[in-house]
Design an enzyme around this catalytic site. Sequence first.
Site, PDB file in Angstrom:
ATOM      1  N   HIS A 130      -4.335  14.134  -9.770  1.00  0.00           N
ATOM      2  CA  HIS A 130      -4.513  12.707 -10.044  1.00  0.00           C
ATOM      3  C   HIS A 130      -3.612  12.213 -11.177  1.00  0.00           C
ATOM      4  O   HIS A 130      -3.247  11.032 -11.199  1.00  0.00           O
ATOM      5  CB  HIS A 130      -5.978  12.408 -10.361  1.00  0.00           C
TER       6      HIS A 130
ATOM      7  N   ARG B  30      10.505 -11.793 -10.015  1.00  0.00           N
ATOM      8  CA  ARG B  30      10.806 -12.741 -11.085  1.00  0.00           C
ATOM      9  C   ARG B  30       9.620 -12.873 -12.035  1.00  0.00           C
ATOM     10  O   ARG B  30       8.485 -12.560 -11.684  1.00  0.00           O
ATOM     11  CB  ARG B  30      11.134 -14.102 -10.485  1.00  0.00           C
TER      12      ARG B  30
ATOM     13  N   ASP C 241      -1.337   9.020 -10.834  1.00  0.00           N
ATOM     14  CA  ASP C 241      -1.279   7.883 -11.750  1.00  0.00           C
ATOM     15  C   ASP C 241       0.163   7.528 -12.093  1.00  0.00           C
ATOM     16  O   ASP C 241       0.509   6.346 -12.238  1.00  0.00           O
ATOM     17  CB  ASP C 241      -2.043   8.204 -13.033  1.00  0.00           C
TER      18      ASP C 241
ATOM     19  N   GLU D 208      -4.554   2.292  -4.537  1.00  0.00           N
ATOM     20  CA  GLU D 208      -3.105   2.355  -4.377  1.00  0.00           C
ATOM     21  C   GLU D 208      -2.532   1.072  -3.783  1.00  0.00           C
ATOM     22  O   GLU D 208      -1.394   1.048  -3.324  1.00  0.00           O
ATOM     23  CB  GLU D 208      -2.722   3.553  -3.498  1.00  0.00           C
TER      24      GLU D 208
ATOM     25  N   ASP E  77       0.856  -1.192   0.000  1.00  0.00           N
ATOM     26  CA  ASP E  77       0.000   0.000   0.000  1.00  0.00           C
ATOM     27  C   ASP E  77       0.891   1.240   0.000  1.00  0.00           C
ATOM     28  O   ASP E  77       1.795   1.363   0.830  1.00  0.00           O
ATOM     29  CB  ASP E  77      -0.907   0.008   1.234  1.00  0.00           C
TER      30      ASP E  77
ATOM     31  N   ASN F  29      -2.316  12.838  -4.392  1.00  0.00           N
ATOM     32  CA  ASN F  29      -3.377  13.313  -5.279  1.00  0.00           C
ATOM     33  C   ASN F  29      -3.826  14.722  -4.919  1.00  0.00           C
ATOM     34  O   ASN F  29      -4.047  15.560  -5.794  1.00  0.00           O
ATOM     35  CB  ASN F  29      -4.577  12.359  -5.224  1.00  0.00           C
TER      36      ASN F  29
END
Length: 552
Positions: free
Chosen positions: A434, A453, A438, A464, A421, A429
């Site tokens: 925003h 891997r 992104d 998020e 998180d 934001n």
Amino acid sequence: MTELMGAEAEMRDALRRLRADGVQRLGERVRELSAGWAALQPRRPWDDADRARLGELAASAHRLAGAGGTFGFPALSKAAAPLELLLLGLRDTPAPGGDRLRQAGAQVAAVAAAWEAGPAGAEEDGADPGQASPAEHGEPIFLFAEAEEQAMLSAVIANLGYSVRRASEREVLEGALPEGPLSAAVIDDAVPDPLAVCARLAGRCPLILLAEDSSFENRLAAARAGVEALVAKPLEVNELADWLDHFAGGRAETRYTIVIVDDDRLLAAAYAMALRQAGMQVTSVSDPAQAIEVIAATAPDLILMDLQMPGIDGIELARVIRQTRRHLSLPILFLSAEQDTERQILARRLGGDDFIPKPVDLDRLVTLVRLRAERARALRAVMESDSLTGLLNHARFKERLGLELERARRHGTTLSLVIFDLDHFKSVNDTHGHLVGDRVIRGLARSLQKRLRRTDVIGRYGGEEFAALMIGTGPEEARGIIDHLRERFAAASFETEGGSFGVTFSAGIAGNAPGGAGPEGGAEAEAMISAADAALYAAKRAGRNRVMVAPA
């Protein structure tokens, strides 16, 4: 040494798109500076609002002076530095003389000229010499654009790690075509007759059209001219980068996974040999009763199945396969000498996708299997992927978690579930907008893709939040890997017009039950998710920017 090289490659990949974003902003600032100066000229004598505008233009020149060299435009930095001082002087002088105004105007023109000249070393030889190309020094990208856009696009492509060959507007009008091999061509629709340019290049290399008009009619015309990708304007650098990586990224040829179900072992071996020689991974099954288990274990791109088999025919087996929801879109090609059209239609209606008539031409078999598998994988990627990051979406990730837990239970192996998180993401934001948010989400997605891997499973869990399945890795080993990734991500910076900022993440890890103990099926998956979630929130309560493991 290998680990060091991998870390350097990871950093290059993380930085190249940030550099390309920076180049695009440089072009916007140069245009704003030139337009702002042109708008002020006829307004003299200047009032307080005009002088405030002069201060804003000086701030723009300051940012150009600082960022130009960073993104490969040293001449732009050199021209912008004195312009800042000239504009501040005009702002603070009640009645500036004509000489000072002409000097400032000439310096604005010098800034524009430095930008239009393009980045140092971008033409022909790509990005700076110390930066390895994602295409491994392969063929260049050919660029058709008008002069005012050519510098920005050339720099964007160069900063993505690709060499650039540019064509002037005159060359485009004269129909000049590049010699030698190309990885791809980027055509800006501002050039004269862009679709005619595309038609002349069609077949030489993949074509990417940058278009103001993204209507169906224009897309159809572009497709008829040979365009493989249309990127709408205003340009989204990440979309262009994804297409360039797709066409020119030098990645290993896609290895499709195929399952052959045929009771004739000799024929199955011949089909498998032809497909393997074409670079595909093939598993053969002679007993139809084992097909479901093999499909679950291999997650194939396509099933090649004989229609007539003892005990169960291909139509019945296809119906059994389709009883599992995740297999509804799995392509099934029947191998058959069946001439009855009614039975062929029945086979298609009850689960089959196509027929390959026997006797089978092996070259044709390879071509049909590749085309079907390619299309199936592309469609599956669209259905199963998060649109912003390209990672698995929430539903598909949970499905993979269940599949991998079943596999781990069968083979007695370990795996770890990690839930990530981004810390204080709402403030990103709220502070930067925003679009910047992104970019941060995509940045973490790329870090996970580069550091983990290929056998690990990565998804965007929501907002998020991200999740990863680390196959064959216990929780403590996973903690070390994720903690190193956390440190690298925290050290990176994201650029905005107001400066740079950093972001951190927290993570929680849970492992599967040792030796296959514990609940089965969906209950085990939910228990693992709950444990990883609890570890994540423990990490957040402990101060964030850390990794914690759930108790065994």
